[in-house]
Design an enzyme around this catalytic site. Structure first.
Site, PDB file in Angstrom:
ATOM      1  N   HIS A  57       0.830  -1.211   0.000  1.00 36.93           N
ATOM      2  CA  HIS A  57       0.000   0.000   0.000  1.00 36.93           C
ATOM      3  C   HIS A  57       0.858   1.252   0.000  1.00 36.93           C
ATOM      4  CE1 HIS A  57      -3.157  -2.782   0.881  1.00 36.93           C
ATOM      5  NE2 HIS A  57      -2.664  -3.082   2.077  1.00 36.93           N
ATOM      6  N   HIS A 219      -7.017  -4.349  -1.118  1.00 33.86           N
ATOM      7  CA  HIS A 219      -6.312  -5.607  -1.357  1.00 33.86           C
ATOM      8  C   HIS A 219      -6.831  -6.281  -2.599  1.00 33.86           C
ATOM      9  CE1 HIS A 219      -6.407  -4.806   2.983  1.00 33.86           C
ATOM     10  NE2 HIS A 219      -5.141  -5.144   2.922  1.00 33.86           N
TER      11      HIS A 219
END
Ligand SMILES: Nc1ncnc2c1ncn2[C@@H]1O[C@H](COP(=O)(O)OP(=O)(O)O)[C@@H](O)[C@H]1O
Ligand SMILES: Nc1ncnc2c1ncn2[C@@H]1O[C@H](COP(=O)(O)OP(=O)(O)O)[C@@H](O)[C@H]1O
Ligand SMILES: [Mg+2]
Ligand SMILES: [Mg+2]
Ligand SMILES: [Mg+2]
Ligand SMILES: [Mg+2]
Lengths: 333, 198, 333, 198
Positions: A57, A219
């Site tokens: 991320h 995700h």
């Protein structure tokens, strides 16, 4: 799988080495258990902020370590929450005597692992508090799920609470400010493509050539709905409406608008989306007082965008504007 | 049904092998309704378990189980790391210093740990859906193979369910029609522990 | 084609609206002919820096408009050089009486269009100089080609000359500093995937699942060679060696290392590549004095990385460290 | 061969139509050895040219050619914008205020402008490879159709060439085996101007 890596199982630690080399003035990296620590940690007398989560991320969270933001970040394997030993070690390393606040994105794994670490740190006599961020309005029936996910609001949370801690606010105040941000921030994202996790080797979901996933998590996990691809106006409206309805945001509200790239979306498209969001907010009489546009909480190379809206008070505005010096966010110094 | 240190070690090794052998299957299951890391995370965690078994000696079942617990807690991450870790920790606590464990009691303690941490009930499409019927079968006098059969059936039952816990819950109705990866990994480990194929 | 856009033919202007909305404190946008101007331009008595080029390389150049960097950026259509009327209008708008320096990437189209604009501005009596940047070592036989392309070095050039101009240096000095940077900077890039230009609708080149393009330009144009995909060590070595040989860079040199994402490569991989480059340079006794890591000169969503090395003198170091305040680069203020 | 204002306007309109009709072909050629924008850029530029023809009146061939020149220079961008723009500008300058132009002389002036700006010679795989033989044919007395034939042949000859100017030159040997987009667009425009198909 096309990636610039050595081996899937060393991606995170190999990347942390580069992060450390690039930003030695801001941070240092411990390889095992993996932690990114503010270079001058522990800062005596300051509340320490610790966050973390799965890798992939970036710049979240390691790119937000530095004065005015995080004291430590704990990077897990790609898309996998960090383990308690990482978080415990980081808490111990950055604790400056004024307590530690854990900022945790609401995923079962993150919550459970930070919870275990908090227990370990508490057993050492450290005053540890935890604030869970769950700003994703895409998750509707929070009572029938693991609850809303922590997404874009995390970036704003870390900046604002980081400024509070840097200003000398005590642990109670930092916790209060954090809960105020969590209460006032809402997000939603979408994707055109799916990310490929290095150790998985193929995309996490299959999106058809004319499909998009609305309400996607960070995700690549499926969202509210898979729908036909529409133009930018439709995309932005589809993200903004559920956000506005949720808090709800109303005419006359002051907000911070955060237009985030999921990683693979070019700035050309991101600014285009941002411009539409500004127009839609202006049309509703909501005043955008601050904005952040860029890839700040990403999902590897996933193409997509998320919008985050934070209702601002004068206190939050002041913390937002305060100097910050990290790899990914920097102003005022 | 009792098991000594060597038996527990052998069982854990078989579980580790089975997890590695089923890595891709578990990854695929987790890709369908989660984030695709379940097989990799468990394989990595059990890899460290096997390293520890290779490099250290353990005198009691409790010592083995405690090592497995702390290794999984610190190396797996995700939801399943603390859940399986807590499960082994409760079993280890129950085992204490004794030279043997009561397998069914250990499984029951493990289930208690998972429920305490994860707050899931049967029907939430989680590990609990495989482990609870396995414990029930054990309490009813089933053999290890019978326990593994019950876990298999329990895991299979998750296909029809809508997830209400964990990452899959974000899918709502779309989570139905898929086998839960955690329930499946529980069944795989129990089958391996029982000594059979899967 | 999966893009967050309204219509292919309005992408650039739609995106500029979002840029303007996001950074009203730094810049203003003129829609026709398209220009991004520093908010407080013209700055009286300061040399004005004007750059530009095809869109799709964001944040280049519009993200570098602001104090300490560019006075104006002229965005062309995607991957297409701007037209002379844009450049002429921008020069006129930002000229503060101390002359204008055009920073031009060496592509036939850019050179010809800026050349025409410079003639028009000169006819207005403005002292206009042009420095062409051509740092891409992937282009070998410059005498049998249009010459080396301008790539990553452009970012460093704009920052350093921007600092010189901001410090009050006159046009001769700015031009000299610019030529010094051009003389001392070298780059090379590679790609794993090809970008898709909105009005084209399909990828610019076809790269097989196990192929990469080494020496690629920033328009997805083919490079030195298409080779089998190798690991990160091999990729970084394959970029760094030709760079080092070219200037050449030698033991004891002080350098700035710029590890650039082509757009679609996640930071996780970018930092990984950066770490390898740092190691390779250390092993050669070349000292990395400054570094820049991120997506600063991109090729839409293309996955890939480029490395840029600039040999630093004390003067260049000082200009590099000087405050800059733009959408994409900011420090010291 | 002479041409009046109406003839030039009609020829330019046909060229604009042909460019639009061949947009995708030119894009594909440019994708192979360039950046894929040649067809789009020319189509956009000639779109503005047609708008100007629709909305204004022009009294001389020179006025038409000057409008085309400034429009292409300001709207096309890329390498071909200033090159084609300069070409039309030189033709316009030659035409002056006269009511008719000498087509071959205009083409020769255009070629001169492109060479001055771009410094390419025959064999560099550029516009020059189509325009130079066309001018030569014209000087030798060919009809407009014959001039277009020569441009076609010249364009075709670029397939074998290695580019030494423009973006395609970065490909080195890999540029051989592809038709040059600029040479092709020149041939298309000359064919359209001549009034035939392409
Ligand atoms: N609250 C819970 N209680 C029991 N099991 C759970 C719970 N939440 C998730 N699980 C189990 O965890 C599995 C996913 O594990 P894993 O992929 O390792 O975690 P993550 O979702 O963090 O990636 C699910 O398939 C489910 O069986
Ligand atoms: N120096 C030059 N002289 C003549 N023609 C050139 C020159 N450089 C490029 N060209 C022509 O321009 C064409 C490409 O035009 P275009 O695609 O519009 O420009 P760009 O390469 O900037 O995208 C090439 O096919 C070639 O025929
Ligand atoms: Mg996970
Ligand atoms: Mg998972
Ligand atoms: Mg072009
Ligand atoms: Mg082109």
């Amino acid at each position: 799988m096309k990636k610039i890596i050595n081996r899937p199982d060393t991606v995170v630690v190999d990347s942390l080495r580069g992060l450390a080399a690039a930003h030695a003035d801001l941070l240092r990296v411990i390889a095992d258990p993996a932690q990114v620590l503010r270079a001058d940690a522990p800062v005596r007398g300051k509340v320490a902020l610790v966050s973390g989560g799965g890798s992939g991320h970036e710049p979240l969270h390691g790119g937000f370590v530095g004065p005015g933001m995080l004291d430590a970040a704990c990077p897990g394997a790609v898309f996998t929450s960090p383990t308690p030993d990482q978080v415990h070690a980081a808490v111990t390393a950055v604790h400056g005597g004024a307590g530690v606040l854990l900022l945790v994105k609401n995923y079962t794994g993150d919550v459970l692992n930070f919870e275990t670490a908090a227990e370990l740190a508490a057993a050492d006599g450290i005053d540890v508090r935890t604030v869970v961020i769950d700003d994703d309005v895409a998750v509707r029936d929070s009572t029938f799920t693991a609850g809303r996910r922590g997404v874009g609001g995390t970036v704003l949370l870390e900046k604002i609470v980081g400024a509070a801690a840097e200003s000398g606010a005590d642990l109670d105040t930092c916790e209060r400010v954090a809960r105020a941000v969590v209460a006032e921030v809402r997000s939603m994202g979408m994707a055109l493509t799916a990310p490929t996790v290095p150790h998985v080797g193929s995309p996490s979901v299959e999106l058809g050539a004319d499909e998009m996933e609305v309400g996607i998590g960070i995700h690549g996990e499926p969202g509210r709905a898979r729908t036909p691809l529409v133009g930018a106006e439709g995309i932005v409206t589809g993200l903004l409406d559920p956000i506005l309805e949720d808090l709800p945001f109303a005419e006359g509200d002051d907000v911070l608008l955060f237009t985030n790239s999921m990683g693979g979306t070019p700035l050309l498209e991101l600014y285009l989306a941002h411009g539409i969001a500004e127009d839609l907010l202006a049309a509703r009489g909501i005043e955008v007082r601050r904005r952040l546009v860029g890839p700040y909480i990403t999902s590897l190379e996933m193409q997509g965008v998320s919008l985050t809206l934070l209702r601002m008070t004068d206190e939050l505005l002041e913390y937002w504007d305060a100097p910050v010096r990290t790899a990914a966010l920097r102003w005022g110094c | 049904m009792r098991c000594d240190t060597a038996g527990v070690i052998a069982g854990v090794r078989r579980a580790a092998e089975a997890v590695a052998a089923h890595r891709d299957e578990l990854v695929d299951l987790d890709k369908a309704i989660g984030d695709g890391d379940h097989g990799e995370n468990l394989k990595r965690g059990f890899g460290f378990v096997v390293d520890a078994l290779d490099s250290s000696t353990f005198d009691t079942p409790g010592a083995v189980l405690k090592m497995v617990a702390t290794t999984l807690i610190s190396k797996v991450g995700g939801a399943s790391g603390p859940l399986y870790g807590t499960a082994f920790l409760r079993a280890a606590t129950l085992a204490g210093e004794a030279p043997e464990i009561d397998v069914v009691a250990a499984l029951q303690a493990a289930l208690g740990g998972i429920v305490d941490r994860g707050k899931a009930v049967v029907g939430d499409k989680t590990i609990v859906d495989a482990l609870a019927p396995a414990v029930e079968a054990g309490l009813g006098g089933a053999t290890l193979a019978g326990i593994a059969d019950a876990a298999d059936e329990g895991a299979a039952s998750t296909v029809a369910l809508v997830a209400r816990k964990g990452r899959a819950s974000y899918l709502g109705q779309r989570s139905a029609g898929h086998l839960d990866p955690g329930a499946r990994s529980t069944a795989i480990m129990l089958r391996a522990f029982a000594g059979g194929g899967s």
